[in-house]
Scaffold this motif. Structure first.
Motif, PDB file in Angstrom:
ATOM      1  N   MET A   1       0.822  -1.194   0.000  1.00 27.47           N
ATOM      2  CA  MET A   1       0.000   0.000   0.000  1.00 27.47           C
ATOM      3  C   MET A   1       0.863   1.253   0.000  1.00 27.47           C
ATOM      4  SD  MET A   1      -3.376   0.656   0.476  1.00 27.47           S
ATOM      5  CE  MET A   1      -4.553   1.618   1.272  1.00 27.47           C
ATOM      6  N   LYS A   2       1.955   1.244   0.741  1.00 28.21           N
ATOM      7  CA  LYS A   2       2.817   2.403   0.831  1.00 28.21           C
ATOM      8  C   LYS A   2       3.474   2.724  -0.517  1.00 28.21           C
ATOM      9  CE  LYS A   2       5.493   4.462   4.412  1.00 28.21           C
ATOM     10  NZ  LYS A   2       6.234   4.293   5.625  1.00 28.21           N
ATOM     11  N   LYS A   3       3.909   1.686  -1.249  1.00 31.25           N
ATOM     12  CA  LYS A   3       4.516   1.912  -2.561  1.00 31.25           C
ATOM     13  C   LYS A   3       3.528   2.569  -3.511  1.00 31.25           C
ATOM     14  CE  LYS A   3       8.134  -1.553  -2.792  1.00 31.25           C
ATOM     15  NZ  LYS A   3       8.629  -2.711  -3.525  1.00 31.25           N
ATOM     16  N   ASN A   4       2.291   2.132  -3.500  1.00 30.71           N
ATOM     17  CA  ASN A   4       1.261   2.691  -4.367  1.00 30.71           C
ATOM     18  C   ASN A   4       1.004   4.158  -4.029  1.00 30.71           C
ATOM     19  OD1 ASN A   4      -0.621   2.789  -6.381  1.00 30.71           O
ATOM     20  ND2 ASN A   4      -2.250   1.871  -5.160  1.00 30.71           N
ATOM     21  N   ASN A   5       1.004   4.482  -2.733  1.00 29.48           N
ATOM     22  CA  ASN A   5       0.798   5.860  -2.295  1.00 29.48           C
ATOM     23  C   ASN A   5       1.937   6.760  -2.786  1.00 29.48           C
ATOM     24  OD1 ASN A   5      -0.473   8.003  -0.993  1.00 29.48           O
ATOM     25  ND2 ASN A   5       0.640   7.635   0.910  1.00 29.48           N
ATOM     26  N   ASN A   6       3.177   6.269  -2.714  1.00 28.54           N
ATOM     27  CA  ASN A   6       4.322   7.039  -3.206  1.00 28.54           C
ATOM     28  C   ASN A   6       4.211   7.294  -4.703  1.00 28.54           C
ATOM     29  OD1 ASN A   6       5.495   7.263  -0.709  1.00 28.54           O
ATOM     30  ND2 ASN A   6       6.879   5.528  -0.993  1.00 28.54           N
ATOM     31  N   ARG A   7       3.775   6.275  -5.451  1.00 29.65           N
ATOM     32  CA  ARG A   7       3.622   6.427  -6.893  1.00 29.65           C
ATOM     33  C   ARG A   7       2.535   7.465  -7.194  1.00 29.65           C
ATOM     34  NH1 ARG A   7       1.715   1.469  -9.878  1.00 29.65           N
ATOM     35  NH2 ARG A   7       3.316   0.508  -8.607  1.00 29.65           N
ATOM     36  N   THR A   8       1.445   7.439  -6.432  1.00 28.16           N
ATOM     37  CA  THR A   8       0.369   8.411  -6.617  1.00 28.16           C
ATOM     38  C   THR A   8       0.877   9.825  -6.367  1.00 28.16           C
ATOM     39  OG1 THR A   8      -1.279   6.788  -5.964  1.00 28.16           O
ATOM     40  CG2 THR A   8      -1.933   9.081  -5.835  1.00 28.16           C
ATOM     41  N   GLN A   9       1.678   9.998  -5.324  1.00 26.79           N
ATOM     42  CA  GLN A   9       2.228  11.316  -5.010  1.00 26.79           C
ATOM     43  C   GLN A   9       3.166  11.795  -6.106  1.00 26.79           C
ATOM     44  OE1 GLN A   9       3.906  10.600  -1.157  1.00 26.79           O
ATOM     45  NE2 GLN A   9       2.003  11.085  -0.088  1.00 26.79           N
ATOM     46  N   VAL A  10       4.009  10.908  -6.589  1.00 28.76           N
ATOM     47  CA  VAL A  10       4.935  11.268  -7.664  1.00 28.76           C
ATOM     48  C   VAL A  10       4.145  11.633  -8.924  1.00 28.76           C
ATOM     49  CG1 VAL A  10       6.727  10.355  -9.213  1.00 28.76           C
ATOM     50  CG2 VAL A  10       6.874   9.942  -6.748  1.00 28.76           C
ATOM     51  N   ASN A  11       3.117  10.861  -9.231  1.00 28.85           N
ATOM     52  CA  ASN A  11       2.278  11.162 -10.397  1.00 28.85           C
ATOM     53  C   ASN A  11       1.572  12.506 -10.244  1.00 28.85           C
ATOM     54  OD1 ASN A  11       2.979   8.801 -11.703  1.00 28.85           O
ATOM     55  ND2 ASN A  11       1.196   7.667 -10.968  1.00 28.85           N
ATOM     56  N   ALA A  12       1.105  12.807  -9.036  1.00 32.11           N
ATOM     57  CA  ALA A  12       0.430  14.083  -8.792  1.00 32.11           C
ATOM     58  C   ALA A  12       1.392  15.247  -9.007  1.00 32.11           C
ATOM     59  CB  ALA A  12      -0.149  14.113  -7.381  1.00 32.11           C
TER      60      ALA A  12
END
Length: 118
Positions: free
Chosen positions: A1-12
């Protein structure tokens, strides 16, 4: 879950930077016929954008220029009026009709009210 959240932040963050670049390019086309080279000062995307060391705009004003379909002549009138006066009028107020002549350095309003009170 944490990896996905980091990817979302980077994408944002990347979407924000892409949007800022798109806005800067749209202003370049609208005001300067796409002829100016522009860059973000200090490589700070979303901060101040310099159009060939002649005009510096922030994203708020860029969006306002696009939304109001501001022409180069209208923009230049605002820019030049601010250069000619010690007092600065922001673009939003300018587009709403504020002009330097409306404001008196000596603050006539206070003079008028104090005369009425005496």
């Amino acid at each position: 879950m944490k990896k996905n959240n980091n990817r979302t932040q980077v994408n944002a963050v990347q979407r924000f930077k892409d949007a800022c670049n798109d806005i800067a390019e749209a202003v370049n086309k609208q005001l300067f016929d796409g002829s100016r080279k522009w860059y973000w000062i200090g490589d700070d995307v979303g901060g101040a954008c310099d159009y060939e060391e002649a005009d510096i705009l922030n994203p708020d004003d860029m969006v306002r220029i696009i939304e109001n379909r501001t022409t180069y002549d209208e923009y230049a009138e605002w820019r030049d009026a601010n250069l000619d006066h010690a007092q600065y009028i922001n673009l939003k107020s300018w587009l709403m009709g504020a002009r330097h002549e409306m404001f008196n350095k000596d603050n006539d309003y206070e003079d008028e009210t104090s005369e009425k009170d005496t």
